[in-house]
Design a protein around this motif. Structure first.
Motif, PDB file in Angstrom:
ATOM      1  N   GLU A   1      14.229 -56.145  59.560  1.00 54.68           N
ATOM      2  CA  GLU A   1      15.056 -54.957  59.283  1.00 54.68           C
ATOM      3  C   GLU A   1      15.300 -54.174  60.553  1.00 54.68           C
ATOM      4  O   GLU A   1      16.383 -53.649  60.778  1.00 54.68           O
ATOM      5  N   LYS A   2      14.266 -54.113  61.377  1.00 59.28           N
ATOM      6  CA  LYS A   2      14.366 -53.322  62.611  1.00 59.28           C
ATOM      7  C   LYS A   2      15.185 -54.029  63.688  1.00 59.28           C
ATOM      8  O   LYS A   2      15.468 -53.447  64.730  1.00 59.28           O
ATOM      9  N   ASN A   3      15.513 -55.255  63.434  1.00 53.77           N
ATOM     10  CA  ASN A   3      16.240 -56.007  64.463  1.00 53.77           C
ATOM     11  C   ASN A   3      17.674 -56.334  64.087  1.00 53.77           C
ATOM     12  O   ASN A   3      18.307 -57.159  64.740  1.00 53.77           O
ATOM     13  N   THR A   4      18.152 -55.707  63.024  1.00 52.06           N
ATOM     14  CA  THR A   4      19.542 -55.932  62.636  1.00 52.06           C
ATOM     15  C   THR A   4      20.188 -54.578  62.372  1.00 52.06           C
ATOM     16  O   THR A   4      19.535 -53.653  61.888  1.00 52.06           O
ATOM     17  N   PRO A   5      21.477 -54.443  62.679  1.00 51.50           N
ATOM     18  CA  PRO A   5      22.130 -53.151  62.479  1.00 51.50           C
ATOM     19  C   PRO A   5      22.456 -52.853  61.019  1.00 51.50           C
ATOM     20  O   PRO A   5      22.611 -51.695  60.652  1.00 51.50           O
ATOM     21  N   HIS A   6      22.574 -53.879  60.188  1.00 52.70           N
ATOM     22  CA  HIS A   6      22.959 -53.648  58.787  1.00 52.70           C
ATOM     23  C   HIS A   6      22.194 -54.595  57.890  1.00 52.70           C
ATOM     24  O   HIS A   6      21.817 -55.684  58.300  1.00 52.70           O
ATOM     25  N   CYS A   7      22.037 -54.214  56.627  1.00 52.37           N
ATOM     26  CA  CYS A   7      21.455 -55.139  55.643  1.00 52.37           C
ATOM     27  C   CYS A   7      22.365 -56.340  55.470  1.00 52.37           C
ATOM     28  O   CYS A   7      21.919 -57.455  55.237  1.00 52.37           O
ATOM     29  N   ARG A   8      23.694 -56.094  55.566  1.00 50.89           N
ATOM     30  CA  ARG A   8      24.631 -57.179  55.255  1.00 50.89           C
ATOM     31  C   ARG A   8      24.717 -58.207  56.375  1.00 50.89           C
ATOM     32  O   ARG A   8      25.470 -59.165  56.264  1.00 50.89           O
ATOM     33  N   CYS A   9      23.938 -58.027  57.451  1.00 52.66           N
ATOM     34  CA  CYS A   9      23.860 -59.073  58.476  1.00 52.66           C
ATOM     35  C   CYS A   9      23.250 -60.342  57.886  1.00 52.66           C
ATOM     36  O   CYS A   9      23.577 -61.437  58.303  1.00 52.66           O
ATOM     37  N   CYS A  10      22.289 -60.180  56.949  1.00 51.51           N
ATOM     38  CA  CYS A  10      21.728 -61.350  56.277  1.00 51.51           C
ATOM     39  C   CYS A  10      22.202 -61.399  54.830  1.00 51.51           C
ATOM     40  O   CYS A  10      22.640 -62.429  54.355  1.00 51.51           O
ATOM     41  N   HIS A  11      22.098 -60.265  54.140  1.00 55.36           N
ATOM     42  CA  HIS A  11      22.509 -60.211  52.728  1.00 55.36           C
ATOM     43  C   HIS A  11      24.018 -60.047  52.685  1.00 55.36           C
ATOM     44  O   HIS A  11      24.527 -58.943  52.582  1.00 55.36           O
ATOM     45  N   HIS A  12      24.735 -61.172  52.761  1.00 55.95           N
ATOM     46  CA  HIS A  12      26.172 -61.062  53.009  1.00 55.95           C
ATOM     47  C   HIS A  12      26.994 -60.744  51.783  1.00 55.95           C
ATOM     48  O   HIS A  12      28.138 -60.363  51.893  1.00 55.95           O
ATOM     49  N   GLU A  13      26.428 -60.894  50.563  1.00 61.14           N
ATOM     50  CA  GLU A  13      27.225 -60.583  49.370  1.00 61.14           C
ATOM     51  C   GLU A  13      26.524 -59.675  48.385  1.00 61.14           C
ATOM     52  O   GLU A  13      27.173 -59.030  47.569  1.00 61.14           O
ATOM     53  N   THR A  14      25.257 -59.698  48.466  1.00 58.76           N
ATOM     54  CA  THR A  14      24.501 -58.868  47.530  1.00 58.76           C
ATOM     55  C   THR A  14      23.156 -58.560  48.172  1.00 58.76           C
ATOM     56  O   THR A  14      22.709 -59.301  49.043  1.00 58.76           O
ATOM     57  N   LEU A  15      22.527 -57.506  47.726  1.00 62.29           N
ATOM     58  CA  LEU A  15      21.219 -57.177  48.312  1.00 62.29           C
ATOM     59  C   LEU A  15      20.076 -57.836  47.558  1.00 62.29           C
ATOM     60  O   LEU A  15      18.933 -57.465  47.726  1.00 62.29           O
ATOM     61  N   ARG A  16      20.429 -58.824  46.738  1.00 62.70           N
ATOM     62  CA  ARG A  16      19.363 -59.541  46.053  1.00 62.70           C
ATOM     63  C   ARG A  16      18.792 -60.637  46.966  1.00 62.70           C
ATOM     64  O   ARG A  16      19.313 -60.883  48.054  1.00 62.70           O
ATOM     65  N   ALA A  17      17.757 -61.323  46.482  1.00 66.28           N
ATOM     66  CA  ALA A  17      17.097 -62.347  47.309  1.00 66.28           C
ATOM     67  C   ALA A  17      18.027 -63.540  47.512  1.00 66.28           C
ATOM     68  O   ALA A  17      18.881 -63.821  46.664  1.00 66.28           O
ATOM     69  N   CYS A  18      17.845 -64.237  48.611  1.00 66.21           N
ATOM     70  CA  CYS A  18      18.690 -65.392  48.954  1.00 66.21           C
ATOM     71  C   CYS A  18      18.689 -66.440  47.847  1.00 66.21           C
ATOM     72  O   CYS A  18      19.712 -67.023  47.512  1.00 66.21           O
ATOM     73  N   ARG A  19      17.499 -66.683  47.280  1.00 63.89           N
ATOM     74  CA  ARG A  19      17.340 -67.809  46.335  1.00 63.89           C
ATOM     75  C   ARG A  19      18.125 -67.596  45.041  1.00 63.89           C
ATOM     76  O   ARG A  19      18.356 -68.532  44.304  1.00 63.89           O
ATOM     77  N   GLU A  20      18.531 -66.356  44.773  1.00 66.87           N
ATOM     78  CA  GLU A  20      19.243 -66.122  43.505  1.00 66.87           C
ATOM     79  C   GLU A  20      20.593 -66.821  43.493  1.00 66.87           C
ATOM     80  O   GLU A  20      21.107 -67.172  42.447  1.00 66.87           O
ATOM     81  N   CYS A  21      21.209 -66.962  44.664  1.00 72.13           N
ATOM     82  CA  CYS A  21      22.481 -67.712  44.722  1.00 72.13           C
ATOM     83  C   CYS A  21      22.269 -69.107  45.309  1.00 72.13           C
ATOM     84  O   CYS A  21      22.916 -70.053  44.913  1.00 72.13           O
ATOM     85  N   HIS A  22      21.378 -69.203  46.290  1.00 76.95           N
ATOM     86  CA  HIS A  22      21.173 -70.482  46.964  1.00 76.95           C
ATOM     87  C   HIS A  22      19.917 -71.144  46.418  1.00 76.95           C
ATOM     88  O   HIS A  22      18.824 -70.972  46.962  1.00 76.95           O
TER      89      HIS A  22
END
Lengths: 314, 529
Positions: free
Chosen positions: B296-317
């Motif tokens: 979290e401290k190394n990215t400017p936004h949550c959406r840098c990783c959570h590109h479509e939703t703020l849920r966990a990665c595994r929920e879509c992938h």
């Protein structure tokens, strides 16, 4: 009339025969070397070149062009202008700027040694030959200095010795034919290149190597081997990380060999020469004969007129 | 005589034709070259903008209008914003001007502008006040036709978010909502505005309904943030509370906070885990311990990783991929080296840093698909341990003794032309180790000092290396002459130049001239041919 009908017919037949033979030899000279294998070539991987210009030095050294000491080639100020090949410079290295990261990209420029070269087909004295080894070489003894090759070349390579007052010739890279004709021989630039930007080998193998490099280095290269298909293929091949237009390599040349563009037309001319020449020649003779007769008649009538006038006056 | 006249006529005709041809050429090319290049708006932060709407009008008949918003705000100070911007029933203003801009009809938009602007200017003149122009050319000024106003994007970063959370007393509903046939708010489901309102990005099926709606209604991120933010700021100012800015340049500053500055603020609290073990029930690999708080401290936004939703990665992938996640399986979602959202992709991008690129520029990214991947690389992340490892720099640095590792290596492939080059082997390793230890990421992945050897001694045979307890020499694989069997394997001379010089260039070490490494010999090298 100083020529008899019989003599005229014989001479015309001889001329037509010469034209037919000439067209056959022309077709043979313009043949692609495909029937003899693709020959050798050089692969230039522009991502490795660091602009040391050792190739320029080695080229001048081997071809006995005016040269400078090797130290002088470390001068980077020559890159400030875009250079091309000249009468006594068969190869030049130019610097371009990669638009993505603003880093310099060095690109060597020399004769591409096309598989079906435009210069060979443009030359009417057959001063150029595409050899089985891949090199396009030049014979200064038969050259008449028309410079059609310079106009025909899509890469602007052949240069002319304008400074030579007595026997100027066309000059260009020879792919060091005198070195590569021996097995194991390498062009001087390839031998000297310290980063192996240049790799000499059979053209077919080089194309395979180039595609392998593209596959093995994902996203490093533009997925295209320049020279594989350009103007029917060239012996020198380029790999690049930036689009080829950005490094001075034209992409609008198409894949059709340049000689092909004129081949159909030239063939048509030959056919016309043989088929349509006879009626034309006869028609011309007929017209000349009729004109002469008419002139003779008018002269006669004019003479009559003059005679009448003379009679009236007297 | 007659023939001559014909020739003359042909000559005249061709001269006239040539003249016309030349004239046509001049007209045609003249038109192409008369267009000026566009100049960007170089003014200081001013509330000015160009009204052109090329998207509605297509090719403009007249040049765009340079509209000074700041001047209009000043002039109509006594009146409120709704003089120009109509309000809705709930008291919010609509910032589209004129209002009929919304139906995107050529005639309506043009009439709207002309009636609103000229009407107001006329009224001002009648009232004997200072008024704006009414004639065509005064607004549609030819000399301003090449001006463009470009406002830098606003970055609503964590600092700004934190400020809003504090001053609005955690009333998240003021900005956040979700859509379920109407706008609803449910605590704990706050997401980024960009997910639904950013038309630039292609979103997946889970957001299909929302993005379709926002696109149809013109609710782009630009429109909604202007409507929401500016209205709120105006309302608060009216109430007399502390309010945010309204003028363009106060938000559109063009200054962006760096990661270092952002790391000082506290992150939005959405019950996200501090650390997390990424693993699947029947996975072939051990789980990966993931330090969420650190990332979290190394990215400017949550959406840098959570590109479509703020849920966990595994929920879509999921392990096999599904339509929900564009058929990208979990393994690919984490390992795709060219994706901006995956672990491997982000880490791979960091290898382009000046400090790292020296070695990494020629090492291919860790490709999961590749056969014969060395298991030791996988184990660095796939440790299966839940606790965060404590990093203490590179292990076994003490191994680097001159007895085991050569202190200097002499390279003399060019001995005919140059003096031998002396390569300070040990010094370079020590320097690389120091660089690696500076960065948390580097020291995590280079735990063993041998990893550093791979920077130069690449593609070695692990078995042979273990037997000799030594990485291979360059000359073991790279022959002195051209290798006729492997066209892709460069000769020894080339590999030294490629490896050394490319590393120097990537790491911005200036020594790249010939004699920086090997001194020239007294006798000239000119006779090698």
């Amino acid at each position: 009339m100083g020529i008899s009908r019989r003599n005229f017919l014989i001479r015309s037949a001889a001329l037509a025969g010469a034209a037919v033979v000439g067209s056959i030899t022309k077709v043979r000279a313009g043949q692609t070397p495909d029937s003899r294998g693709e020959g050798y070539g050089v692969l230039i991987d522009t991502t490795f070149c660091n602009g040391c210009r050792k190739c320029e030095w080695a080229c001048n050294e081997w071809n006995k062009n005016p040269n400078q000491p090797i130290k002088a080639y470390e001068n980077k100020s020559v890159f400030e202008t875009y250079r091309r090949t000249h009468a006594h410079t068969f190869t030049v290295v130019n610097r371009f700027i990669n638009p993505l990261n603003a880093e310099p990209v060095y690109v060597k420029k020399q004769c591409m040694h096309c598989q079906d070269p435009a210069c060979v087909s443009a030359c009417f004295v057959e001063a150029f030959t595409k050899t089985g080894r891949g090199a396009v070489i030049y014979n200064p003894d038969v050259c008449v200095g028309c410079r059609y090759c310079m106009i025909a070349c899509p890469f602007d390579i052949p240069a002319y010795e304008y400074h030579e007052p007595v026997s100027p010739g066309v000059t260009k890279c020879t792919l060091c034919y005198d070195r590569i004709r021996r097995d194991g021989g390498l062009p001087a630039c390839v031998e000297v290149c310290p980063t192996e930007t240049l790799r000499f080998g059979p053209r077919k193998e080089l194309i395979a190597v180039a595609h392998e490099r593209i596959r093995n280095n994902l996203k490093k290269y533009v997925d295209y081997v320049y020279g594989e298909h350009e103007v029917g293929g060239t012996s020198w091949l380029y790999l690049s990380a930036v689009p080829f237009e950005e490094i001075g390599l034209r992409q609008d040349l198409g894949t059709r060999p340049i000689p092909d563009t004129g081949k159909g037309f030239m063939f048509m001319v030959k056919v016309l020469e043989i088929v349509a020449a006879w009626p034309l020649v006869f028609a011309a003779f007929h017209a000349i004969a009729r004109l002469r007769k008419k002139n003779a008649d008018t002269r006669v009538s004019a003479d009559d007129k003059n005679a009448e006038e003379h009679d009236r006056k007297s | 005589m007659k023939e001559r006249a014909v020739y003359k006529r042909i000559l005249y005709f061709s001269i006239i034709l040539a003249f016309f041809g030349a004239a046509l050429f001049v007209v045609l090319t003249g038109d192409t070259y008369s267009r000026e290049e566009t100049k960007t708006h170089d003014g200081k932060p001013e509330d000015r903008l160009i009204i052109a709407h090329a998207d509605i009008f297509g090719r403009l008949e007249r040049p765009g209008v340079l509209f000074d918003h700041g001047l209009h705000v000043e002039a109509s100070e006594k009146e409120s914003c709704d003089t120009c911007h109509p309000g809705t029933d709930d008291g919010n203003l609509i910032f589209a001007f004129p209002f009929r801009l919304m139906d995107r009809n050529r005639e309506h938009v043009m009439d709207g502008f002309h009636k609103k602007c000229i009407g107001c200017h006329n009224r001002m003149t009648e009232a004997k006040k200072k008024a704006g122009p009414v004639r065509c050319g005064e607004c549609h000024a030819e000399e301003k036709h090449s001006l463009r106003t470009v406002y830098p994007r606003v970055d609503f970063d964590f600092t700004t978010h934190e400020k809003h959370v504090r001053s609005l007393q955690k009333r998240c509903i003021l900005c956040h909502h979700s859509y379920n046939e109407e706008l609803v708010y449910e605590e704990g489901t706050e997401q980024s505005c960009y997910y639904c309102h950013d038309a630039q990005e292609q979103r997946g099926p889970s957001l299909a309904e929302e993005t379709k709606l926002t696109l149809a209604k013109g609710l782009s991120i630009r429109n909604v943030s202007h409507a929401r933010c500016v209205n709120c700021h105006l309302d608060r100012a009216k109430e007399g509370a502390k309010a945010g800015p309204v003028a363009c340049a106060q938000c559109h500053t063009g200054r962006y906070r760096t990661i270092e500055e952002l790391s000082k603020v506290s992150r939005p609290d959405r019950d996200q885990p501090e650390t997390h073990l990424i693993h699947s029930e029947n996975g072939r690999m051990k789980g990966v311990q993931f330090d969420h708080a650190f990332h979290e401290k190394n990215t400017p936004h949550c959406r840098c990783c959570h590109h479509e939703t703020l849920r966990a990665c595994r929920e879509c992938h999921g392990p096999k991929g599904s339509s929900k996640g564009a058929w990208i399986s979990a393994a690919h979602a984490y390992h795709d080296i060219f994706s901006g959202y995956s672990c491997a992709g982000c880490h791979n991008a960091r290898k382009a840093d000046t400090q790292c690129a020296g070695c990494h520029h020629h090492l291919t990214g860790l490709d999961m698909q590749k056969k014969g991947q060395q298991r030791e690389y996988c184990g660095v992340c796939h440790s299966g341990k839940r606790e965060v490892p404590v990093q203490t720099g590179m292990r076994a640095l003490s191994e680097l003794t001159p007895e085991k590792v050569p202190e200097k290596v002499t390279v003399n492939v060019l001995e005919k032309e140059y003096e031998p080059a002396v390569f300070p082997h040990l010094r370079i390793i020590r320097k690389l180790a120091a660089i690696s230890n500076e960065s948390k990421m580097a020291s995590y992945f280079h735990q063993d000092v041998r990893t550093l050897c791979r920077g130069c001694h690449h593609r070695s045979d692990a078995g042979a290396e273990a037997a000799r307890n030594k990485p291979p020499y360059c000359r073991n694989c790279h022959s002195v002459t051209f290798d006729p069997k492997d066209m892709n394997r460069p000769r020894l001379l080339a590999v030294y130049h490629r490896q050394c010089m490319a590393c120097h260039e990537k790491m911005k070490i200036r020594a790249v001239g010939c004699e920086d490494c090997h001194k020239a010999k007294k006798t000239g090298p000119d006779d090698i041919f």
